[in-house]
Design a protein around this motif. Structure first.
Motif, PDB file in Angstrom:
ATOM      1  N   LEU A   1       0.978  -1.136   0.135  1.00 17.07           N
ATOM      2  CA  LEU A   1       0.132   0.018  -0.002  1.00 17.07           C
ATOM      3  C   LEU A   1       0.863   1.280  -0.109  1.00 17.07           C
TER       4      LEU A   1
ATOM      5  N   LYS B   1       1.169   5.189   1.251  1.00 19.83           N
ATOM      6  CA  LYS B   1       0.662   6.203   2.412  1.00 19.83           C
ATOM      7  C   LYS B   1       0.821   7.599   1.746  1.00 19.83           C
TER       8      LYS B   1
ATOM      9  N   THR C   1      -4.327   6.207   2.484  1.00 15.23           N
ATOM     10  CA  THR C   1      -3.751   5.066   2.071  1.00 15.23           C
ATOM     11  C   THR C   1      -4.074   4.498   0.635  1.00 15.23           C
ATOM     12  N   TYR C   2      -3.322   4.343  -0.454  1.00 19.43           N
ATOM     13  CA  TYR C   2      -3.812   4.015  -1.835  1.00 19.43           C
ATOM     14  C   TYR C   2      -3.391   2.503  -2.117  1.00 19.43           C
ATOM     15  N   ASN C   3      -4.211   1.660  -2.481  1.00 16.23           N
ATOM     16  CA  ASN C   3      -4.006   0.348  -3.047  1.00 16.23           C
ATOM     17  C   ASN C   3      -3.935   0.311  -4.389  1.00 16.23           C
TER      18      ASN C   3
ATOM     19  N   HIS D   1      -9.418   6.726   3.537  1.00 14.15           N
ATOM     20  CA  HIS D   1      -8.821   7.734   4.638  1.00 14.15           C
ATOM     21  C   HIS D   1      -9.834   6.989   5.849  1.00 14.15           C
TER      22      HIS D   1
END
Length: 80
Positions: free
Chosen positions: A15, A17, A22-24, A32
């Motif tokens: 992931l 940050k 957090t971006y997957n 968020h």
């Protein structure tokens, strides 16, 4: 030095940050806390483009050309 954070995360299934979010990259979800933030496809393209060029200055023209594939889009599209 430029870093392709997106590719690094994809390689390890990790992931990314971004501030308090957090971006997957596998699921293309931005979170968020426990809430998923819905992003339009073009916004995801823009986020991923920026994540592939961390540390590299990018002109608005280069971003518009890469994401919108046009020289005739107003620079206001980036602020919107």
């Amino acid at each position: 030095m430029m870093r392709n954070i997106l590719e690094e995360a994809k390689e390890v299934g990790g992931l990314i940050k971004i501030g308090g979010m957090t971006y997957n990259p596998q699921k293309k979800h931005l979170r968020h806390n426990d809430e998923i933030i819905d992003l339009e496809p073009r916004t995801i393209e823009l986020l991923e483009f920026l994540l592939t060029h961390v540390g590299e200055p990018l002109s608005s023209n280069a971003i518009i050309q890469e994401i919108w594939h046009s020289d005739y889009i107003s620079k206001n599209v980036l602020t919107n």
